[in-house]
Design an enzyme around this catalytic site. Structure first.
Site, PDB file in Angstrom:
ATOM      1  N   ASN A 296       0.870  -1.187   0.000  1.00  0.00           N
ATOM      2  CA  ASN A 296       0.000   0.000   0.000  1.00  0.00           C
ATOM      3  C   ASN A 296       0.903   1.232   0.000  1.00  0.00           C
ATOM      4  OD1 ASN A 296      -1.835   2.036   0.496  1.00  0.00           O
ATOM      5  ND2 ASN A 296      -2.238   1.453   2.620  1.00  0.00           N
ATOM      6  N   TRP A 297       1.013   1.840  -1.166  1.00  0.00           N
ATOM      7  CA  TRP A 297       1.927   2.996  -1.285  1.00  0.00           C
ATOM      8  C   TRP A 297       1.364   4.256  -0.628  1.00  0.00           C
ATOM      9  CZ3 TRP A 297       3.938   2.984  -7.092  1.00  0.00           C
ATOM     10  CH2 TRP A 297       4.623   1.786  -7.330  1.00  0.00           C
ATOM     11  N   LYS A 298       0.093   4.215  -0.280  1.00  0.00           N
ATOM     12  CA  LYS A 298      -0.579   5.395   0.291  1.00  0.00           C
ATOM     13  C   LYS A 298      -0.399   6.595  -0.649  1.00  0.00           C
ATOM     14  CE  LYS A 298       0.240   3.496   4.829  1.00  0.00           C
ATOM     15  NZ  LYS A 298       0.073   3.662   6.249  1.00  0.00           N
TER      16      LYS A 298
ATOM     17  N   HIS B  35      -9.494   0.998   5.086  1.00  0.00           N
ATOM     18  CA  HIS B  35      -8.210   1.218   5.772  1.00  0.00           C
ATOM     19  C   HIS B  35      -8.443   2.161   6.950  1.00  0.00           C
ATOM     20  CE1 HIS B  35      -4.094   2.464   6.530  1.00  0.00           C
ATOM     21  NE2 HIS B  35      -3.709   1.409   5.843  1.00  0.00           N
TER      22      HIS B  35
ATOM     23  N   GLU C 178      -6.874   4.589   8.002  1.00  0.00           N
ATOM     24  CA  GLU C 178      -6.664   6.016   7.700  1.00  0.00           C
ATOM     25  C   GLU C 178      -7.909   6.614   7.057  1.00  0.00           C
ATOM     26  OE1 GLU C 178      -2.953   5.520   5.610  1.00  0.00           O
ATOM     27  OE2 GLU C 178      -1.950   5.058   7.501  1.00  0.00           O
TER      28      GLU C 178
ATOM     29  N   GLU D 193      -5.229  -5.004  10.962  1.00  0.00           N
ATOM     30  CA  GLU D 193      -4.204  -3.985  11.166  1.00  0.00           C
ATOM     31  C   GLU D 193      -4.507  -3.210  12.445  1.00  0.00           C
ATOM     32  OE1 GLU D 193      -2.293  -2.758   7.211  1.00  0.00           O
ATOM     33  OE2 GLU D 193      -4.135  -1.628   7.375  1.00  0.00           O
TER      34      GLU D 193
ATOM     35  N   GLY E 268       2.369   2.366  10.779  1.00  0.00           N
ATOM     36  CA  GLY E 268       3.292   3.481  10.571  1.00  0.00           C
ATOM     37  C   GLY E 268       3.999   3.928  11.833  1.00  0.00           C
TER      38      GLY E 268
ATOM     39  N   SER F 139       3.414  -1.958  10.424  1.00  0.00           N
ATOM     40  CA  SER F 139       4.873  -1.900  10.601  1.00  0.00           C
ATOM     41  C   SER F 139       5.570  -3.220  10.262  1.00  0.00           C
ATOM     42  CB  SER F 139       5.229  -1.443  12.014  1.00  0.00           C
ATOM     43  OG  SER F 139       4.759  -0.118  12.233  1.00  0.00           O
TER      44      SER F 139
ATOM     45  N   GLY G 115       2.746  -1.077   4.342  1.00  0.00           N
ATOM     46  CA  GLY G 115       2.740   0.332   3.971  1.00  0.00           C
ATOM     47  C   GLY G 115       4.148   0.814   3.654  1.00  0.00           C
ATOM     48  N   GLY G 116       4.776   1.427   4.636  1.00  0.00           N
ATOM     49  CA  GLY G 116       6.083   2.071   4.432  1.00  0.00           C
ATOM     50  C   GLY G 116       7.110   1.192   3.725  1.00  0.00           C
TER      51      GLY G 116
HETATM   52  C1  PEP Z   1      -0.740   0.122   5.997  1.00  0.00           C
HETATM   53  O1  PEP Z   1      -0.701   1.132   5.328  1.00  0.00           O
HETATM   54  O2  PEP Z   1      -1.721  -0.608   5.872  1.00  0.00           O
HETATM   55  C2  PEP Z   1       0.357  -0.209   6.898  1.00  0.00           C
HETATM   56  C3  PEP Z   1       0.290  -1.332   7.545  1.00  0.00           C
HETATM   57  O3  PEP Z   1       1.368   0.687   6.990  1.00  0.00           O
HETATM   58  P1  PEP Z   1       2.808   0.409   7.676  1.00  0.00           P
HETATM   59  O4  PEP Z   1       3.314  -0.906   7.120  1.00  0.00           O
HETATM   60  O5  PEP Z   1       3.649   1.573   7.252  1.00  0.00           O
HETATM   61  O6  PEP Z   1       2.597   0.323   9.146  1.00  0.00           O
END
Ligand code: PEP
Length: 253
Positions: free
Chosen positions: A11-13, A98, A100, A168, A174, A213, A234-235
């Site tokens: 997930n590049w966000k 998600h 966010e 999640e 994040g 994470s 994500g990251g």
């Molecule tokens: C996400 O965006 O769903 C996520 C899990 O981000 P991260 O891996 O950066 O915590």
């Protein structure tokens, strides 16, 4: 016993411009072809990059998808993206709910459910995100909160073929803070029970991902936990070495 092929979703966000986004998927694709990981690999770029990413990946083993969609099929919804538009670009899946979006856009379980139903109508896999807040966990009600999200967010007709659940914990996204192996195992066991109660036979086919994470350093420990069928990343999905290391940490189905 059901055999579920692991799935790793990037997930590049809201990150990436044309040149670096396309370069990233070209690199990913070359390396996946050279040494296929034991999982399905899916990238979800921002909406502006789906078309060029699709062009770069078409015919390759790397799949692509959207980060969100609207619940309606078309109409006067400025700035939104319809499921048919995602399907038109060759998307195989779309992330819905998600945390966010639940937080920043007030998305309720009912909205998430309607988006997942829209995804199914368009032939897309809905990746339905659920997860408790830190306050929920501290109050000891994580399983109840996640249970409510699952029952409110999965539409009629959800199955292992058209739906993936991503657990999640909000406090792990994040933040660099991950749930312990015991916490992940307990929640994934709980999720499998919820899915079994909800859809009965066939529940063993639905993939349950962990997200929050996930990194190259912790992926192997997380991905070997029973009922964890992959990761939503994500990251670390923005760094191809790390993302591939996570994919390669999957335990082959
Ligand atoms: C996400 O965006 O769903 C996520 C899990 O981000 P991260 O891996 O950066 O915590």
């Amino acid at each position: 016993m059901a055999v579920r092929r692991p799935l790793v979703v990037g997930n590049w966000k809201m990150n990436g411009l044309l040149a670096d986004g396309v370069a990233r998927v070209r690199d990913l694709c070359t390396r996946v072809v050279a040494e296929p990981p034991p999982c399905d690999v899916l990238v979800c770029p921002p909406a502006t990059l789906i078309a060029p990413v699709a062009e770069a990946l078409r015919g390759s083993p790397v799949l692509w998808g959207g980060q969100d969609c609207h619940a309606e099929d078309k109409g006067a919804f400025t700035g939104d993206v319809a499921v048919a538009m995602l399907a038109d670009l060759g998307c195989r899946a779309v992330i819905v709910g998600h945390s966010e979006r639940r937080r920043d856009h007030g998305e309720t379980d009912a909205i998430v459910c309607a988006k997942a139903a829209a995804a199914h109508r368009a032939g897309l896999i809905a990746i339905v995100c659920v997860g408790e807040s830190l306050a929920d966990r501290d109050a000891g009600c994580s399983e109840a909160v996640v249970g409510g999200q699952v029952s409110g967010s999965l539409p009629q007709g959800a199955s292992g073929a058209n739906t993936v659940i991503a657990y999640e914990p909000v406090w792990a996204i994040g933040t660099g803070r991950i749930a312990s192996a015991e916490q992940i195992a307990a929640m994934h066991r709980h999720l499998r029970g919820l899915v079994r109660a909800r859809i009965g036979c066939g529940a063993g086919d639905m993939r349950l991902l962990y997200g929050g994470s996930v990194s190259a350093a912790n992926a192997a420990e997380i991905l070997r936990i029973a009922e964890v069928d992959g990761a939503l990343v994500g990251g670390a999905s923005l760094k191809i070495n790390d993302f591939l290391a996570i994919c390669r940490s999957c335990v082959a189905a």
